[in-house]
Motif scaffolding. Structure first.
Motif, mmCIF file in Angstrom:
data_model
loop_
_atom_site.group_PDB
_atom_site.id
_atom_site.type_symbol
_atom_site.label_atom_id
_atom_site.label_comp_id
_atom_site.label_asym_id
_atom_site.label_seq_id
_atom_site.Cartn_x
_atom_site.Cartn_y
_atom_site.Cartn_z
ATOM 1 N N LYS A 191 0.867 -1.174 0.000
ATOM 2 C CA LYS A 191 0.000 0.000 0.000
ATOM 3 C C LYS A 191 0.901 1.220 0.000
ATOM 4 O O LYS A 191 1.456 1.597 1.025
ATOM 5 C CB LYS A 191 -0.938 -0.017 1.197
ATOM 6 C CG LYS A 191 -1.958 -1.129 1.094
ATOM 7 C CD LYS A 191 -2.948 -1.068 2.215
ATOM 8 C CE LYS A 191 -3.951 -2.189 2.031
ATOM 9 N NZ LYS A 191 -4.599 -2.542 3.269
ATOM 10 N N LYS A 192 1.030 1.828 -1.150
ATOM 11 C CA LYS A 192 2.005 2.884 -1.402
ATOM 12 C C LYS A 192 1.984 4.003 -0.374
ATOM 13 O O LYS A 192 3.026 4.486 0.036
ATOM 14 C CB LYS A 192 1.787 3.436 -2.809
ATOM 15 C CG LYS A 192 2.792 4.442 -3.222
ATOM 16 C CD LYS A 192 2.062 5.721 -3.516
ATOM 17 C CE LYS A 192 3.014 6.815 -3.817
ATOM 18 N NZ LYS A 192 2.867 7.961 -2.983
ATOM 19 N N ASP A 193 0.827 4.437 0.077
ATOM 20 C CA ASP A 193 0.761 5.564 1.002
ATOM 21 C C ASP A 193 1.051 5.175 2.446
ATOM 22 O O ASP A 193 1.457 6.015 3.244
ATOM 23 C CB ASP A 193 -0.602 6.246 0.919
ATOM 24 C CG ASP A 193 -0.816 6.900 -0.436
ATOM 25 O OD1 ASP A 193 0.179 7.328 -1.049
ATOM 26 O OD2 ASP A 193 -1.971 6.974 -0.887
ATOM 27 N N GLN A 233 6.876 4.521 -8.272
ATOM 28 C CA GLN A 233 7.374 3.884 -9.485
ATOM 29 C C GLN A 233 7.172 2.362 -9.437
ATOM 30 O O GLN A 233 6.733 1.761 -10.400
ATOM 31 C CB GLN A 233 8.852 4.206 -9.671
ATOM 32 C CG GLN A 233 9.424 3.626 -10.949
ATOM 33 C CD GLN A 233 10.876 3.998 -11.141
ATOM 34 O OE1 GLN A 233 11.604 4.268 -10.187
ATOM 35 N NE2 GLN A 233 11.320 4.005 -12.374
ATOM 36 N N ALA A 234 7.477 1.754 -8.308
ATOM 37 C CA ALA A 234 7.368 0.291 -8.185
ATOM 38 C C ALA A 234 5.913 -0.170 -8.272
ATOM 39 O O ALA A 234 5.635 -1.177 -8.907
ATOM 40 C CB ALA A 234 7.982 -0.168 -6.868
ATOM 41 N N THR A 235 4.998 0.552 -7.630
ATOM 42 C CA THR A 235 3.616 0.082 -7.596
ATOM 43 C C THR A 235 2.856 0.438 -8.867
ATOM 44 O O THR A 235 1.925 -0.263 -9.228
ATOM 45 C CB THR A 235 2.867 0.635 -6.370
ATOM 46 O OG1 THR A 235 2.925 2.053 -6.369
ATOM 47 C CG2 THR A 235 3.457 0.087 -5.079
ATOM 48 N N THR A 236 3.239 1.508 -9.561
ATOM 49 C CA THR A 236 2.510 1.867 -10.765
ATOM 50 C C THR A 236 3.069 1.192 -12.000
ATOM 51 O O THR A 236 2.366 0.992 -12.978
ATOM 52 C CB THR A 236 2.474 3.391 -10.989
ATOM 53 O OG1 THR A 236 3.813 3.878 -11.053
ATOM 54 C CG2 THR A 236 1.703 4.077 -9.887
ATOM 55 N N SER A 237 4.335 0.814 -11.991
ATOM 56 C CA SER A 237 4.925 0.178 -13.163
ATOM 57 C C SER A 237 4.384 -1.235 -13.377
ATOM 58 O O SER A 237 4.471 -1.764 -14.455
ATOM 59 C CB SER A 237 6.445 0.136 -13.041
ATOM 60 O OG SER A 237 6.849 -0.709 -11.998
ATOM 61 N N THR A 238 3.800 -1.826 -12.363
ATOM 62 C CA THR A 238 3.255 -3.176 -12.498
ATOM 63 C C THR A 238 1.824 -3.154 -13.019
ATOM 64 O O THR A 238 1.299 -4.184 -13.430
ATOM 65 C CB THR A 238 3.232 -3.907 -11.137
ATOM 66 O OG1 THR A 238 2.336 -3.210 -10.280
ATOM 67 C CG2 THR A 238 4.613 -3.995 -10.547
ATOM 68 N N GLY A 239 1.193 -1.983 -12.948
ATOM 69 C CA GLY A 239 -0.203 -1.897 -13.359
ATOM 70 C C GLY A 239 -1.141 -2.498 -12.328
ATOM 71 O O GLY A 239 -2.323 -2.635 -12.566
ATOM 72 N N GLU A 240 -0.614 -2.875 -11.161
ATOM 73 C CA GLU A 240 -1.421 -3.524 -10.149
ATOM 74 C C GLU A 240 -1.931 -2.565 -9.101
ATOM 75 O O GLU A 240 -2.735 -2.934 -8.270
ATOM 76 C CB GLU A 240 -0.605 -4.624 -9.463
ATOM 77 C CG GLU A 240 -0.192 -5.725 -10.403
ATOM 78 C CD GLU A 240 0.643 -6.759 -9.696
ATOM 79 O OE1 GLU A 240 0.446 -6.981 -8.494
ATOM 80 O OE2 GLU A 240 1.506 -7.334 -10.350
#
Length: 110
Positions: free
Chosen positions: A12-14, A102-109
């Motif tokens: 959870k990015k935030d 970058q890590a969480t959005t680059s996966t599209g997940e």
């Protein structure tokens, strides 16, 4: 870092920067700076727990003190950190947020 590498969409990015930021706020309130925030010093108590905990305080020093070590390559400004400063931690928190974005959005997940 292991959790992000294993399953970036599961982080959870935030939650991570928020929790680490709260820990840093406590340190700053005590008159210390961590000076080496990076993904390798953040752990979680369980696989399904997103509450971060900072570990590895060997670079933590009172604010303003000269540093003998501090900062991980790629996670600090310049070649070397010379003094314990809150800005060292704030810059690393921004870099942590960028890393997780970058890590969480680059996966599209995410």
């Amino acid at each position: 870092m292991e959790r992000v590498n294993r399953a970036p969409g599961a982080v959870k990015k935030d939650t991570v920067p928020e929790g680490v930021g709260a820990a840093v706020g406590v340190l700053h309130g005590l008159g210390y700076c961590q000076n080496d925030i990076n993904p390798t010093i953040i752990m979680f108590s369980a696989r399904d727990d997103d509450t971060p905990a900072l570990i590895d305080y060997d670079s933590a020093r009172p604010t303003g003190d000269k540093l003998f070590k501090g900062g991980t390559p790629g996670w600090k400004d310049g070649d070397e950190l010379h003094f314990s400063r809150e800005e060292n931690d704030f810059r690393a928190l921004r870099a942590l947020d960028d890393y997780l974005t970058q890590a969480t959005t680059s996966t599209g997940e995410y």
